[in-house]
Scaffold this active site. Structure first.
Site, PDB file in Angstrom:
ATOM      1  N   GLY A  95       0.781  -1.233   0.000  1.00  0.00           N
ATOM      2  CA  GLY A  95       0.000   0.000   0.000  1.00  0.00           C
ATOM      3  C   GLY A  95       0.812   1.282   0.000  1.00  0.00           C
ATOM      4  N   GLU A 137       3.998   4.087   5.911  1.00  0.00           N
ATOM      5  CA  GLU A 137       2.783   3.293   5.730  1.00  0.00           C
ATOM      6  C   GLU A 137       1.750   4.142   4.983  1.00  0.00           C
ATOM      7  OE1 GLU A 137       1.233   0.795   5.229  1.00  0.00           O
ATOM      8  OE2 GLU A 137       0.506  -0.239   7.008  1.00  0.00           O
ATOM      9  N   ASP A 138       0.790   3.486   4.376  1.00  0.00           N
ATOM     10  CA  ASP A 138      -0.223   4.227   3.623  1.00  0.00           C
ATOM     11  C   ASP A 138      -1.284   4.843   4.528  1.00  0.00           C
ATOM     12  OD1 ASP A 138      -1.224   1.706   4.278  1.00  0.00           O
ATOM     13  OD2 ASP A 138      -1.959   1.230   2.279  1.00  0.00           O
ATOM     14  N   ASP A 174      -5.476   2.753  10.527  1.00  0.00           N
ATOM     15  CA  ASP A 174      -6.899   2.553  10.723  1.00  0.00           C
ATOM     16  C   ASP A 174      -7.080   2.130  12.193  1.00  0.00           C
ATOM     17  OD1 ASP A 174      -9.559   2.210   9.638  1.00  0.00           O
ATOM     18  OD2 ASP A 174      -9.214   0.069   9.573  1.00  0.00           O
ATOM     19  N   LYS A 223      -6.992   7.599  10.038  1.00  0.00           N
ATOM     20  CA  LYS A 223      -8.431   7.564  10.355  1.00  0.00           C
ATOM     21  C   LYS A 223      -8.564   7.442  11.869  1.00  0.00           C
ATOM     22  CE  LYS A 223     -10.184   4.714   6.510  1.00  0.00           C
ATOM     23  NZ  LYS A 223     -10.768   3.377   6.242  1.00  0.00           N
ATOM     24  N   PHE A 248     -13.987   4.062   3.344  1.00  0.00           N
ATOM     25  CA  PHE A 248     -12.976   3.230   2.696  1.00  0.00           C
ATOM     26  C   PHE A 248     -12.460   3.919   1.440  1.00  0.00           C
ATOM     27  CE2 PHE A 248     -10.972  -0.289   0.561  1.00  0.00           C
ATOM     28  CZ  PHE A 248     -10.301  -0.880   1.617  1.00  0.00           C
ATOM     29  N   VAL A 249     -11.166   4.199   1.429  1.00  0.00           N
ATOM     30  CA  VAL A 249     -10.590   4.974   0.326  1.00  0.00           C
ATOM     31  C   VAL A 249      -9.618   4.125  -0.490  1.00  0.00           C
ATOM     32  CG1 VAL A 249     -10.865   7.162   1.540  1.00  0.00           C
ATOM     33  CG2 VAL A 249      -8.728   5.897   1.796  1.00  0.00           C
ATOM     34  N   ASP A 256      -5.596   0.014  -1.961  1.00  0.00           N
ATOM     35  CA  ASP A 256      -6.367  -0.896  -2.814  1.00  0.00           C
ATOM     36  C   ASP A 256      -7.677  -1.315  -2.184  1.00  0.00           C
ATOM     37  OD1 ASP A 256      -5.184  -2.597  -0.742  1.00  0.00           O
ATOM     38  OD2 ASP A 256      -5.914  -4.278  -1.947  1.00  0.00           O
ATOM     39  N   ARG A 280      -4.782   0.677  -7.024  1.00  0.00           N
ATOM     40  CA  ARG A 280      -3.546   1.234  -6.466  1.00  0.00           C
ATOM     41  C   ARG A 280      -2.917   2.265  -7.398  1.00  0.00           C
ATOM     42  NH1 ARG A 280      -2.063  -1.995  -2.054  1.00  0.00           N
ATOM     43  NH2 ARG A 280      -2.395  -4.234  -2.255  1.00  0.00           N
TER      44      ARG A 280
END
Ligand code: IMP
Ligand code: MG
Length: 186
Positions: A50, A105-106, A109, A137, A158-159, A165, A171
């Site tokens: 990610g 990191e992407d 959560d 988030k 959810f993005v 992804d 992606r």
């Protein structure tokens, strides 16, 4: 608008973050990291897959000597929620003992993936460990986690895009958008 890509049809109409907004923020983050890691023995770790798009943009905004390494992990869970059980699919190539580690990191959560990684890398003897994520988030946090650098705080939706992804798709989108719920509910 020049939303020409077919895959944008699966996203809600208003993009959450455009590629220009992302690029401006990544530049600022790189500048801050450059300042903070002067005279450190920096190694930047990309969490595959990610974070890969963010990572390649971010490292080019960091004006310091560094090494890079890559780790692939998967967290068990449903398609849109992680369970906190993390499996290492590809480990780092080089030891991190004595290194000043920056994890890239992407998205954070629940925080479970990164709290696992933090403990894991500290136990290998990293001299210091910092966390950099493009998206956060905070509403969804289930374990406390200190994030040192974050690009944007986003709502609980959810993005996808810019590396993120759903079922391995989207992606490659340059922007970040909210996936239409009917895509993952069907
Ligand atoms: P955490 O362990 O719950 O913090 O989960 C973090 C991981 O869940 C990220 O590395 C992503 O792979 C995935 N994830 C969480 N939210 C999203 C999202 O909105 N879009 C895509 N992936 C997400
Ligand atoms: Mg991920």
């Amino acid at each position: 608008m020049e939303n020409k890509r077919a895959t944008y049809e699966d996203l809600k109409d208003d993009l959450l973050l455009t590629k220009d907004q992302i690029a401006a923020r990544v530049k600022e983050m790189g500048r801050q990291i450059t300042e903070d890691f002067k005279d450190k023995d920096l190694t930047v770790i990309c969490i595959l897959k990610g974070a890969v798009v963010f990572f390649v943009d971010l490292v080019r905004e960091i004006d310091l000597p560094m090494t890079m390494d890559f780790m692939a992990i998967s967290s068990y869970g449903s398609a849109t929620k992680s369970s906190g059980v993390v499996r290492i699919l590809k480990d780092l190539d080089k030891p991190v003992n004595g290194k000043d580690v920056l994890i890239v990191e992407d998205i954070v959560d629940s925080g479970m993936t990164l709290s696992f990684l933090r403990e894991n890398l500290l136990s290998r003897g990293a001299a210091s460990l910092h966390i950099c994520t493009l998206l956060d988030k905070p509403e969804r946090r289930r374990v406390p986690l200190h994030v040192d650098y974050f690009g944007f705080t986003i709502p609980d939706e959810f993005v996808v895009g810019y590396g993120l992804d759903y079922a391995e798709k989207y992606r490659n989108l340059p922007d970040i958008g909210v996936l239409k719920p009917e895509i993952y509910e069907k």
